[in-house]
Design a protein around this motif. Sequence first.
Motif, PDB file in Angstrom:
ATOM      1  N   SER A 175      36.051 -27.934   8.140  1.00 14.29           N
ATOM      2  CA  SER A 175      34.709 -27.910   7.561  1.00 14.29           C
ATOM      3  C   SER A 175      34.643 -28.733   6.281  1.00 14.29           C
ATOM      4  CB  SER A 175      34.294 -26.465   7.265  1.00 14.29           C
ATOM      5  OG  SER A 175      34.075 -25.736   8.448  1.00 14.29           O
ATOM      6  N   ILE A 176      35.690 -28.624   5.472  1.00 17.39           N
ATOM      7  CA  ILE A 176      35.720 -29.367   4.208  1.00 17.39           C
ATOM      8  C   ILE A 176      35.929 -30.855   4.450  1.00 17.39           C
ATOM      9  CG2 ILE A 176      36.959 -29.684   2.029  1.00 17.39           C
ATOM     10  CD1 ILE A 176      37.677 -26.649   2.208  1.00 17.39           C
ATOM     11  N   THR A 177      36.949 -31.196   5.231  1.00 19.98           N
ATOM     12  CA  THR A 177      37.336 -32.605   5.363  1.00 19.98           C
ATOM     13  C   THR A 177      36.451 -33.398   6.317  1.00 19.98           C
ATOM     14  OG1 THR A 177      38.959 -32.035   7.080  1.00 19.98           O
ATOM     15  CG2 THR A 177      39.733 -32.093   4.791  1.00 19.98           C
ATOM     16  N   GLU A 178      35.865 -32.717   7.307  1.00 20.71           N
ATOM     17  CA  GLU A 178      35.065 -33.442   8.299  1.00 20.71           C
ATOM     18  C   GLU A 178      33.560 -33.325   8.071  1.00 20.71           C
ATOM     19  OE1 GLU A 178      36.270 -32.318  12.239  1.00 20.71           O
ATOM     20  OE2 GLU A 178      38.412 -32.650  11.827  1.00 20.71           O
ATOM     21  N   THR A 179      33.135 -32.266   7.363  1.00 22.33           N
ATOM     22  CA  THR A 179      31.697 -32.081   7.146  1.00 22.33           C
ATOM     23  C   THR A 179      31.292 -32.361   5.706  1.00 22.33           C
ATOM     24  OG1 THR A 179      31.594 -30.414   8.910  1.00 22.33           O
ATOM     25  CG2 THR A 179      29.783 -30.439   7.328  1.00 22.33           C
ATOM     26  N   LEU A 180      31.998 -31.778   4.733  1.00 19.24           N
ATOM     27  CA  LEU A 180      31.561 -31.900   3.341  1.00 19.24           C
ATOM     28  C   LEU A 180      32.005 -33.191   2.665  1.00 19.24           C
ATOM     29  CD1 LEU A 180      31.907 -28.278   1.917  1.00 19.24           C
ATOM     30  CD2 LEU A 180      29.940 -29.392   2.975  1.00 19.24           C
ATOM     31  N   LEU A 181      33.297 -33.474   2.668  1.00 17.20           N
ATOM     32  CA  LEU A 181      33.793 -34.628   1.913  1.00 17.20           C
ATOM     33  C   LEU A 181      33.155 -35.950   2.339  1.00 17.20           C
ATOM     34  CD1 LEU A 181      37.591 -33.801   1.411  1.00 17.20           C
ATOM     35  CD2 LEU A 181      35.619 -33.193  -0.020  1.00 17.20           C
ATOM     36  N   PRO A 182      32.871 -36.168   3.628  1.00 15.37           N
ATOM     37  CA  PRO A 182      32.221 -37.427   4.001  1.00 15.37           C
ATOM     38  C   PRO A 182      30.802 -37.589   3.456  1.00 15.37           C
ATOM     39  CG  PRO A 182      33.330 -36.452   5.906  1.00 15.37           C
ATOM     40  CD  PRO A 182      33.323 -35.416   4.824  1.00 15.37           C
ATOM     41  N   LEU A 183      30.216 -36.554   2.913  1.00 15.71           N
ATOM     42  CA  LEU A 183      28.859 -36.662   2.386  1.00 15.71           C
ATOM     43  C   LEU A 183      28.797 -37.493   1.112  1.00 15.71           C
ATOM     44  CD1 LEU A 183      27.582 -32.991   2.927  1.00 15.71           C
ATOM     45  CD2 LEU A 183      27.172 -35.003   4.354  1.00 15.71           C
ATOM     46  N   GLY A 184      29.942 -37.696   0.447  1.00 15.87           N
ATOM     47  CA  GLY A 184      29.941 -38.578  -0.718  1.00 15.87           C
ATOM     48  C   GLY A 184      30.702 -38.024  -1.906  1.00 15.87           C
ATOM     49  N   ASP A 185      31.509 -38.887  -2.527  1.00 14.48           N
ATOM     50  CA  ASP A 185      32.338 -38.476  -3.661  1.00 14.48           C
ATOM     51  C   ASP A 185      31.524 -38.013  -4.855  1.00 14.48           C
ATOM     52  OD1 ASP A 185      34.509 -39.185  -2.147  1.00 14.48           O
ATOM     53  OD2 ASP A 185      35.030 -40.978  -3.313  1.00 14.48           O
ATOM     54  N   PRO A 195      33.863 -22.899 -11.976  1.00 12.99           N
ATOM     55  CA  PRO A 195      33.124 -24.075 -12.432  1.00 12.99           C
ATOM     56  C   PRO A 195      32.764 -25.018 -11.301  1.00 12.99           C
ATOM     57  CG  PRO A 195      35.458 -24.366 -12.867  1.00 12.99           C
ATOM     58  CD  PRO A 195      35.299 -22.956 -12.352  1.00 12.99           C
ATOM     59  N   ARG A 196      31.763 -25.839 -11.551  1.00 16.29           N
ATOM     60  CA  ARG A 196      31.372 -26.856 -10.573  1.00 16.29           C
ATOM     61  C   ARG A 196      32.363 -28.005 -10.585  1.00 16.29           C
ATOM     62  NH1 ARG A 196      25.881 -27.984 -13.807  1.00 16.29           N
ATOM     63  NH2 ARG A 196      26.190 -25.750 -14.007  1.00 16.29           N
ATOM     64  N   SER A 197      32.289 -28.824  -9.562  1.00 16.87           N
ATOM     65  CA  SER A 197      33.156 -29.999  -9.449  1.00 16.87           C
ATOM     66  C   SER A 197      32.423 -31.019  -8.593  1.00 16.87           C
ATOM     67  CB  SER A 197      34.510 -29.608  -8.839  1.00 16.87           C
ATOM     68  OG  SER A 197      35.393 -30.713  -8.779  1.00 16.87           O
ATOM     69  N   THR A 198      33.137 -32.066  -8.166  1.00 24.70           N
ATOM     70  CA  THR A 198      32.564 -33.047  -7.242  1.00 24.70           C
ATOM     71  C   THR A 198      33.448 -33.148  -6.010  1.00 24.70           C
ATOM     72  OG1 THR A 198      33.766 -34.965  -8.107  1.00 24.70           O
ATOM     73  CG2 THR A 198      31.674 -34.401  -9.191  1.00 24.70           C
ATOM     74  N   PHE A 199      32.850 -33.573  -4.911  1.00 24.97           N
ATOM     75  CA  PHE A 199      33.642 -33.747  -3.689  1.00 24.97           C
ATOM     76  C   PHE A 199      34.744 -34.781  -3.911  1.00 24.97           C
ATOM     77  CE2 PHE A 199      29.905 -32.382  -0.756  1.00 24.97           C
ATOM     78  CZ  PHE A 199      30.175 -31.056  -1.041  1.00 24.97           C
ATOM     79  N   GLY A 200      34.437 -35.838  -4.666  1.00 28.56           N
ATOM     80  CA  GLY A 200      35.439 -36.863  -4.917  1.00 28.56           C
ATOM     81  C   GLY A 200      36.627 -36.349  -5.707  1.00 28.56           C
ATOM     82  N   GLU A 202      37.723 -33.270  -5.834  1.00 30.18           N
ATOM     83  CA  GLU A 202      38.535 -32.376  -4.998  1.00 30.18           C
ATOM     84  C   GLU A 202      39.300 -33.148  -3.939  1.00 30.18           C
ATOM     85  OE1 GLU A 202      38.906 -29.249  -6.067  1.00 30.18           O
ATOM     86  OE2 GLU A 202      37.609 -30.074  -7.630  1.00 30.18           O
ATOM     87  N   LYS A 203      38.721 -34.169  -3.399  1.00 35.01           N
ATOM     88  CA  LYS A 203      39.417 -34.994  -2.407  1.00 35.01           C
ATOM     89  C   LYS A 203      40.671 -35.630  -3.009  1.00 35.01           C
ATOM     90  CE  LYS A 203      37.402 -38.801  -0.946  1.00 35.01           C
ATOM     91  NZ  LYS A 203      36.461 -39.671  -0.196  1.00 35.01           N
ATOM     92  N   ALA A 204      40.582 -35.987  -4.296  1.00 31.20           N
ATOM     93  CA  ALA A 204      41.696 -36.661  -4.953  1.00 31.20           C
ATOM     94  C   ALA A 204      42.745 -35.714  -5.506  1.00 31.20           C
ATOM     95  CB  ALA A 204      41.172 -37.554  -6.074  1.00 31.20           C
ATOM     96  N   TYR A 208      45.069 -28.062  -1.997  1.00 32.10           N
ATOM     97  CA  TYR A 208      44.883 -27.581  -0.625  1.00 32.10           C
ATOM     98  C   TYR A 208      44.386 -28.679   0.306  1.00 32.10           C
ATOM     99  CZ  TYR A 208      45.439 -22.924  -2.593  1.00 32.10           C
ATOM    100  OH  TYR A 208      45.929 -21.819  -3.213  1.00 32.10           O
ATOM    101  N   LEU A 209      43.912 -29.769  -0.286  1.00 33.90           N
ATOM    102  CA  LEU A 209      43.397 -30.882   0.516  1.00 33.90           C
ATOM    103  C   LEU A 209      44.286 -32.117   0.474  1.00 33.90           C
ATOM    104  CD1 LEU A 209      39.647 -30.640  -0.583  1.00 33.90           C
ATOM    105  CD2 LEU A 209      40.752 -29.544   1.370  1.00 33.90           C
ATOM    106  N   THR A 210      45.145 -32.214  -0.535  1.00 29.70           N
ATOM    107  CA  THR A 210      45.954 -33.413  -0.682  1.00 29.70           C
ATOM    108  C   THR A 210      47.359 -33.246  -0.132  1.00 29.70           C
ATOM    109  OG1 THR A 210      46.618 -32.729  -2.916  1.00 29.70           O
ATOM    110  CG2 THR A 210      44.708 -34.164  -2.721  1.00 29.70           C
ATOM    111  N   GLN A 211      47.802 -32.005   0.133  1.00 28.04           N
ATOM    112  CA  GLN A 211      49.131 -31.775   0.670  1.00 28.04           C
ATOM    113  C   GLN A 211      49.098 -31.692   2.193  1.00 28.04           C
ATOM    114  OE1 GLN A 211      51.858 -31.807  -1.276  1.00 28.04           O
ATOM    115  NE2 GLN A 211      50.434 -32.233  -2.950  1.00 28.04           N
ATOM    116  N   PRO A 212      50.126 -32.166   2.863  1.00 27.73           N
ATOM    117  CA  PRO A 212      50.150 -32.062   4.323  1.00 27.73           C
ATOM    118  C   PRO A 212      50.117 -30.596   4.764  1.00 27.73           C
ATOM    119  CG  PRO A 212      51.936 -33.478   3.516  1.00 27.73           C
ATOM    120  CD  PRO A 212      51.335 -32.792   2.325  1.00 27.73           C
ATOM    121  N   ILE A 213      49.490 -30.352   5.901  1.00 29.99           N
ATOM    122  CA  ILE A 213      49.439 -29.012   6.483  1.00 29.99           C
ATOM    123  C   ILE A 213      50.406 -28.986   7.653  1.00 29.99           C
ATOM    124  CG2 ILE A 213      47.965 -27.301   7.599  1.00 29.99           C
ATOM    125  CD1 ILE A 213      45.604 -28.680   6.229  1.00 29.99           C
TER     126      ILE A 213
END
Length: 214
Positions: A175-185, A195-200, A202-204, A208-213
Motif C-alpha cells: 500500500s505504501i510503496t505501490e499506492t502512496l509513494l508514487p503520488l509524489g515526493d 509529526p508530519r513528513s513527506t512521502f519523499g 520517508e522513501k529516502a 521500514y521502506l529502505t531495508q530489504p524485506i
Amino acid sequence: MLTFEVIPVTPFAQNCSLIWCDQTHQAALIDPGGETNKLLAAIAQRGLTLTQILLTHGHLDHVGAAAELREKTGVAITGPHQEDAFWLEMLPQQSQMFGFAHTPAFTPDRWLEQGNKVQLGQSELAVYFCPGHTPGHIVLVCHAQQLAWVGDVLFAGSIGRTDFPRGDHATLIRSITETLLPLGDEIVFIPGHGPRSTFGREKASNPYLTQPIW
C-alpha cells in the motif's frame, strides 16, 4: 483553499484533523477519536460549519467520537472502506479493552472505495484504498495542495502496526510503496500519530521502506 489544524485527542494522542475550505467555511473532521466537546469548540471558535465526518479506518482512537458527533450535529459519517465494518462492530469490546468509556458500534452513512472523491466546499479529496494496518484502511489526498491524511498507514520514520486482527505486513508495504509513494515526493502527509513528513523523505530514510524485506 483547504486549511487544517491538527487537534490531538485521546490518551493515544491521536491526530484528529479539522480541515476546512477557506471560501465556504465548510469543515470536516478526519478521525475524531474522542473529546467531542473539544472538537466542537474548535469548530465554533473558527466560525466554521461542520459538514462531514471522515474516517480512515475503524480503530477506536480514530473513530471514538464519530457517532456522538453525528448525533449532536446531524452530520453524516463517511468512510472507511467496508472491509473495516468488523472493527466498528467491535467498538464496545475495543473500548473495554483499552479502558475507554463505552463506545457503541455504529455504521457509517457512506463507505469509501479506491477512486472515490470527497468534496469539501471548493476543495476535493481523492480516496486511496491502503489496507494492511487494517483491511479497510483508506487515505485521503488533496492533490491541489499536495496534502495527505494517511491514518496509521505511514508515520515519520515508521509504519503502521500489523499485529491486530486482519492486519498484514506485506499488504501494508505494498500500500505504501505501490499506492502512496508514487503520488509524489513533495506530498506532505499528516499521520494518525506524531509529526508530519513527506512521502519523499520517508522513501529516502524510513528504515521500514529502505531495508530489504526477507
